[in-house]
Design a protein around this motif. Structure first.
Motif, mmCIF file in Angstrom:
data_model
loop_
_atom_site.group_PDB
_atom_site.id
_atom_site.type_symbol
_atom_site.label_atom_id
_atom_site.label_comp_id
_atom_site.label_asym_id
_atom_site.label_seq_id
_atom_site.Cartn_x
_atom_site.Cartn_y
_atom_site.Cartn_z
ATOM 1 N N ILE A 264 0.820 -1.216 0.000
ATOM 2 C CA ILE A 264 0.000 0.000 0.000
ATOM 3 C C ILE A 264 0.852 1.263 0.000
ATOM 4 C CG2 ILE A 264 -1.726 1.333 1.269
ATOM 5 C CD1 ILE A 264 -2.795 -1.143 -0.156
ATOM 6 N N TYR B 17 -3.517 2.241 -2.994
ATOM 7 C CA TYR B 17 -4.910 2.644 -3.154
ATOM 8 C C TYR B 17 -5.150 3.275 -4.527
ATOM 9 C CZ TYR B 17 -5.260 2.075 1.947
ATOM 10 O OH TYR B 17 -5.246 1.579 3.226
ATOM 11 N N ILE C 292 -5.127 0.460 -7.193
ATOM 12 C CA ILE C 292 -6.360 -0.335 -7.273
ATOM 13 C C ILE C 292 -7.460 0.461 -7.959
ATOM 14 C CG2 ILE C 292 -8.165 -1.524 -5.970
ATOM 15 C CD1 ILE C 292 -6.162 -2.042 -3.766
ATOM 16 N N MET D 109 -3.950 -7.145 -0.838
ATOM 17 C CA MET D 109 -3.181 -6.054 -0.239
ATOM 18 C C MET D 109 -2.191 -6.617 0.777
ATOM 19 S SD MET D 109 -6.148 -3.220 0.586
ATOM 20 C CE MET D 109 -7.169 -4.391 1.505
ATOM 21 N N THR E 296 -0.022 -5.026 3.658
ATOM 22 C CA THR E 296 0.065 -3.720 4.292
ATOM 23 C C THR E 296 0.485 -3.787 5.747
ATOM 24 O OG1 THR E 296 -1.253 -1.771 4.909
ATOM 25 C CG2 THR E 296 -2.413 -3.866 4.777
ATOM 26 N N ASP F 166 -8.561 1.579 7.143
ATOM 27 C CA ASP F 166 -7.644 1.390 6.015
ATOM 28 C C ASP F 166 -7.994 0.126 5.232
ATOM 29 O OD1 ASP F 166 -6.012 3.665 6.564
ATOM 30 O OD2 ASP F 166 -5.067 2.543 8.191
ATOM 31 N N HIS G 146 -11.176 0.679 3.285
ATOM 32 C CA HIS G 146 -10.904 1.515 2.113
ATOM 33 C C HIS G 146 -10.362 0.669 0.959
ATOM 34 C CE1 HIS G 146 -10.103 4.967 -0.279
ATOM 35 N NE2 HIS G 146 -8.790 4.928 -0.133
ATOM 36 N N GLY G 147 -9.468 -0.258 1.273
ATOM 37 C CA GLY G 147 -8.933 -1.133 0.236
ATOM 38 C C GLY G 147 -10.006 -2.008 -0.385
ATOM 39 N N ALA H 61 -10.157 -4.409 -3.676
ATOM 40 C CA ALA H 61 -9.230 -5.472 -3.281
ATOM 41 C C ALA H 61 -10.008 -6.733 -2.915
ATOM 42 C CB ALA H 61 -8.378 -5.029 -2.094
ATOM 43 N N TYR I 71 -6.544 -9.250 2.090
ATOM 44 C CA TYR I 71 -5.400 -8.505 2.608
ATOM 45 C C TYR I 71 -4.632 -9.384 3.579
ATOM 46 C CZ TYR I 71 -7.566 -7.938 7.195
ATOM 47 O OH TYR I 71 -8.105 -8.182 8.428
#
Length: 229
Positions: free
Chosen positions: A54, A62, A65, A78, A80, A87, A90-91, A96, A99
């Motif tokens: 990220i 971000y 993506i 992701m 990260t 956060d 948001h991804g 996404a 993660y």
């Protein structure tokens, strides 16, 4: 067929560590050091999966993506150091698929990769169309339409909608939904599932306060409303 994996990270040591490990697992590895370079690799090599840091210079994860989802549904995991829920949400909002937080174990990364790749694989089995109100899901084409207009979903969002449509009008318990998604490689928690349900509602242009399509049965699970039209 060997799967192509794009590792996007501005730290050379991380690129080498992941590349060496995944090469030993029979993947073909591609690398990029920021989002701009990664977009070029995507256009030239069409990877099957992207492992995305990220925090990067020039174009962060971000931003990458957001740009990628305008032109491709290639799955993205992701990677990260950020662990705040905002956060992560948001991804997912940007598209996404999963993660993993640093530091991570390479074996755990491999499990998540295989899970995401399974979810993204085209459906070979012939299945009938699923329709409810103005929503139609075609498992064979991996396509969802609302009033004839194609709705772009991630592989996991597609699987969630397919399960709910199969049981339209009936409650699907959260635990049962998570268990059925695990068969397709879902490794998240029920809290993560809520994020995907929210994103699915947004893409269906549902009312988050008074949903017309996916109804929350508090303390139990979710139901696709048969009367939605």
């Amino acid at each position: 067929m060997t799967r192509k994996i794009l590792v996007v990270d501005d730290t050379r040591n991380v690129q080498v560590m992941i590349s060496d490990f995944l090469t030993g697992q029979d993947f073909t590895l591609l690398t990029a050091s920021d989002g701009r370079e990664a977009l070029q690799v995507v256009h030239e090599a069409s990877p099957d999966l992207i492992l995305l840091d990220i925090m990067m210079p020039n174009m962060d994860g971000y931003q990458f993506i957001s740009q990628l989802r305008r032109e491709s549904s290639i799955p993205v995991i992701m990677i990260t150091a950020k662990q705040q829920e905002a956060d992560i949400i948001h991804g997912f909002d940007l598209g996404a698929d999963d993660y993993i937080t640093k530091p991570f174990r390479l074996r755990e990364l491999l499990v998540r990769m295989r899970a995401v790749l399974r979810r993204a694989a085209p459906c070979e089995e012939s299945k009938p169309l699923l329709s409810c109100g103005d929503i139609t899901l075609d498992p064979g084409k991996h396509e969802v339409r609302k009033q004839g207009r194609v709705i772009e979903l991630t592989p996991l969002e597609f699987n969630i909608l397919e399960i709910l449509l199969h049981s339209s009008g009936q409650v699907v318990r959260r635990a049962d939904l998570s268990m059925r998604l695990m068969e397709s490689g879902f490794t998240g928690s029920e809290a993560t599932l809520k994020i995907h349900i929210r994103n699915l509602r947004l893409k269906l242009e549902d009312d988050l306060e008074q949903p017309r399509y996916i109804e929350t049965i508090f303390g139990i699970g979710y139901r696709f409303v048969e009367a939605a039209e």
